[in-house]
Design a protein around this motif. Sequence first.
Motif, PDB file in Angstrom:
ATOM      1  N   THR A 175      -5.155  -2.633  -4.241  1.00 55.52           N
ATOM      2  CA  THR A 175      -6.893  -1.935  -3.427  1.00 55.52           C
ATOM      3  C   THR A 175      -5.786  -0.238  -3.785  1.00 55.52           C
ATOM      4  O   THR A 175      -7.059  -0.003  -5.147  1.00 55.52           O
ATOM      5  CB  THR A 175      -7.430  -1.763  -2.572  1.00 55.52           C
ATOM      6  OG1 THR A 175      -7.245  -3.195  -1.625  1.00 55.52           O
ATOM      7  CG2 THR A 175      -8.872  -1.464  -1.786  1.00 55.52           C
ATOM      8  N   VAL A 176      -5.080  -0.413  -4.359  1.00 57.05           N
ATOM      9  CA  VAL A 176      -4.507   0.824  -4.255  1.00 57.05           C
ATOM     10  C   VAL A 176      -3.831   0.961  -5.842  1.00 57.05           C
ATOM     11  O   VAL A 176      -4.495   2.142  -6.527  1.00 57.05           O
ATOM     12  CB  VAL A 176      -3.631   2.093  -3.763  1.00 57.05           C
ATOM     13  CG1 VAL A 176      -3.255   3.080  -3.789  1.00 57.05           C
ATOM     14  CG2 VAL A 176      -3.783   1.731  -1.807  1.00 57.05           C
TER      15      VAL A 176
ATOM     16  N   GLU B  76       0.676  -1.446  -0.034  1.00 52.56           N
ATOM     17  CA  GLU B  76       0.264   0.206  -0.155  1.00 52.56           C
ATOM     18  C   GLU B  76       1.099   1.137   0.126  1.00 52.56           C
ATOM     19  O   GLU B  76       0.456   1.710  -0.643  1.00 52.56           O
ATOM     20  CB  GLU B  76      -1.028   0.095   1.353  1.00 52.56           C
ATOM     21  CG  GLU B  76      -1.548   1.393   1.918  1.00 52.56           C
ATOM     22  CD  GLU B  76      -2.928   0.602   2.626  1.00 52.56           C
ATOM     23  OE1 GLU B  76      -2.387   0.451   3.358  1.00 52.56           O
ATOM     24  OE2 GLU B  76      -3.893   1.354   2.977  1.00 52.56           O
TER      25      GLU B  76
ATOM     26  N   ASN C 166      -5.839  -0.418  -8.108  1.00 49.65           N
ATOM     27  CA  ASN C 166      -6.966  -0.782  -8.928  1.00 49.65           C
ATOM     28  C   ASN C 166      -7.781   0.997  -8.852  1.00 49.65           C
ATOM     29  O   ASN C 166      -8.010   1.059  -9.696  1.00 49.65           O
ATOM     30  CB  ASN C 166      -7.891  -1.737  -7.128  1.00 49.65           C
ATOM     31  CG  ASN C 166      -9.648  -1.669  -7.992  1.00 49.65           C
ATOM     32  OD1 ASN C 166      -9.906  -1.701  -9.759  1.00 49.65           O
ATOM     33  ND2 ASN C 166     -10.371  -1.758  -7.392  1.00 49.65           N
ATOM     34  N   ASN C 167      -7.597   1.573  -7.803  1.00 47.14           N
ATOM     35  CA  ASN C 167      -7.785   2.719  -7.683  1.00 47.14           C
ATOM     36  C   ASN C 167      -7.323   3.751  -8.607  1.00 47.14           C
ATOM     37  O   ASN C 167      -7.986   4.333  -9.613  1.00 47.14           O
ATOM     38  CB  ASN C 167      -7.665   3.694  -5.969  1.00 47.14           C
ATOM     39  CG  ASN C 167      -8.275   3.377  -5.331  1.00 47.14           C
ATOM     40  OD1 ASN C 167      -9.557   3.049  -5.545  1.00 47.14           O
ATOM     41  ND2 ASN C 167      -8.165   3.873  -3.985  1.00 47.14           N
ATOM     42  N   VAL C 168      -5.986   3.493  -8.975  1.00 50.25           N
ATOM     43  CA  VAL C 168      -5.284   4.295 -10.239  1.00 50.25           C
ATOM     44  C   VAL C 168      -5.213   3.424 -11.534  1.00 50.25           C
ATOM     45  O   VAL C 168      -5.603   4.681 -12.435  1.00 50.25           O
ATOM     46  CB  VAL C 168      -3.132   4.301  -9.850  1.00 50.25           C
ATOM     47  CG1 VAL C 168      -2.486   4.433 -11.121  1.00 50.25           C
ATOM     48  CG2 VAL C 168      -2.985   4.450  -8.726  1.00 50.25           C
TER      49      VAL C 168
ATOM     50  N   SER D  75      -8.616   2.727 -12.408  1.00 52.60           N
ATOM     51  CA  SER D  75     -10.129   3.150 -12.416  1.00 52.60           C
ATOM     52  C   SER D  75      -9.312   4.608 -13.087  1.00 52.60           C
ATOM     53  O   SER D  75     -10.236   5.412 -13.618  1.00 52.60           O
ATOM     54  CB  SER D  75     -10.730   3.242 -10.805  1.00 52.60           C
ATOM     55  OG  SER D  75     -10.290   2.361 -10.501  1.00 52.60           O
ATOM     56  N   SER D  76      -8.343   5.452 -12.463  1.00 54.49           N
ATOM     57  CA  SER D  76      -8.412   7.115 -12.711  1.00 54.49           C
ATOM     58  C   SER D  76      -8.080   6.899 -13.813  1.00 54.49           C
ATOM     59  O   SER D  76      -8.386   7.760 -15.194  1.00 54.49           O
ATOM     60  CB  SER D  76      -7.556   7.150 -11.951  1.00 54.49           C
ATOM     61  OG  SER D  76      -7.690   7.525 -10.267  1.00 54.49           O
TER      62      SER D  76
ATOM     63  N   GLU E 250       1.435   6.210  -6.369  1.00 52.86           N
ATOM     64  CA  GLU E 250       0.333   6.873  -7.378  1.00 52.86           C
ATOM     65  C   GLU E 250       0.219   7.709  -8.034  1.00 52.86           C
ATOM     66  O   GLU E 250      -0.884   8.635 -10.028  1.00 52.86           O
ATOM     67  CB  GLU E 250      -0.991   6.793  -6.156  1.00 52.86           C
ATOM     68  CG  GLU E 250      -2.090   7.133  -6.764  1.00 52.86           C
ATOM     69  CD  GLU E 250      -3.395   7.419  -5.159  1.00 52.86           C
ATOM     70  OE1 GLU E 250      -3.052   7.684  -4.621  1.00 52.86           O
ATOM     71  OE2 GLU E 250      -4.212   7.136  -5.008  1.00 52.86           O
TER      72      GLU E 250
END
Lengths: 219, 252
Positions: free
Chosen positions: B198-199, B160, B201-203, B205-206, B167
């Motif tokens: 999870t992080v 993380e 995944n956020n990247v 998605s962005s 990120e």
Amino acid sequence: MINHHETLAHLFLDGEEEKALEYVETLLIDHPQLYLFEDILTPAMYYIGELWEKNKITVADEHLATGICDFIISKLETNLSEGVNSSNKQPKVMLFGVEEEQHYIGLKMAANTFRAEGWKVRYLGPNLRLEHSLSQLHKFKPDVIGISAALSYRLSTLKNIIHELAHLDWRPKLLIGGRMAKSYGLSDLESNQVIVIRDLKHLEEWLQEGVESIYNETS
Amino acid sequence: MKRVEQSLPLPFYVIDKNYNIVGYSNEAEEELGLANNFLQLLDEESHEKFQKMVRPETIKVTVEINFKKSGGEFQLADLHVLWDSDLHAKVLVHLKGNQLQKVTESLAKLRSRLNESNLQLLEEKEKLEEAVKQNNLLSAPFIELNEETALIPLFGNLTEEKLFAVEDHIVRSAQKEGIDRVFFDFTAVGELKREGITVLNNVISSLFLMGVKVKIIGVKPQQARELKEMPLPSELNFMSTLQEAIQKYCTN
């Protein structure tokens, strides 16, 4: 009702550091650190002072008790630093006691209070000559400087120090604590930059509210 | 006030019930000085204790008390008090300042040395954390393969902490005009951590929201099994090797 602070004070006086630690850790299951510091350890140390007044213990006993109390706080400190994650925007604080000031338990508890709030803490200890603290200050450049003073005949020393530190070029906030702040008020020393802290509860309140101003000024 | 006749090898005073000094020994004068009232010799913080403990009702008592010393300091002593009558008491002073003070001073010295080492350790720890942070930042370089395509080889364990560190850099770099495809290369990745994914995944998605397509390359069999259990967008594409990806997207 059990008098936690008296029980703990007697463990300190008997040199029972392990039992004292266990006792404290049990208390911490149900209570926050501030409660331990403000409502147990501080009254325990005052109670020990009273026992000396009543001729029940000697100064040597008091020193032993202080040593054990110191050990307990240091131990809690290591537990604490493991849990706190270091993000980028940690505000910084440096704490020390004025020259000839030997009382340091309160200062150490203040250091832990800052730590628990996620601050980067440099605790330099008591009885520090100003030149020594100045060199450390220039290196660390804290947002806040915490100074402890207990005895009234050092009021002039304290005033000199405040004067000197208030003029540091990055304009740190100065927090003044210790028994002197409690019993003399020292309100004439206060300004935008200088804040007198009565006790740890007051410090915690300031940490909750006053920190925003630091972020605003430094960012 | 008179000098007592039989001289004792210790400071010795005779006081009345108001603590006025009515007699004293040579040693008393030399070591502690003289005053009209005994309280004047004591540190202020000791007055209350003295007044409470030393009274004619208590015929014999030993009290630990601080005497004033020049320069704001004080010295610790045991007072042995014996009341002859309601009017007068003999006070024998046993100074113990030296022994205790020595120990106290050495302890204070040790304490401050421990504190210094503590500070040094803290500084080293912070340096180390800084190095780890730098290392994290370097674990995801953004390499532009051509105008539309960029490659991000990831290094080490996907924690993380590491993904938080990179990120921002990844999303900013992908903002550059023209970039519409990003390869995440897993060839040099060690362990996958759920929080790290999870992080990531956020990247991803962005990047999707920015209109950038994402491909994951070089996933090892073990990692593939793990990834299946982790939260990743379903529209994500996978390719087995970088070579394949380059051939497909970077050669005209």
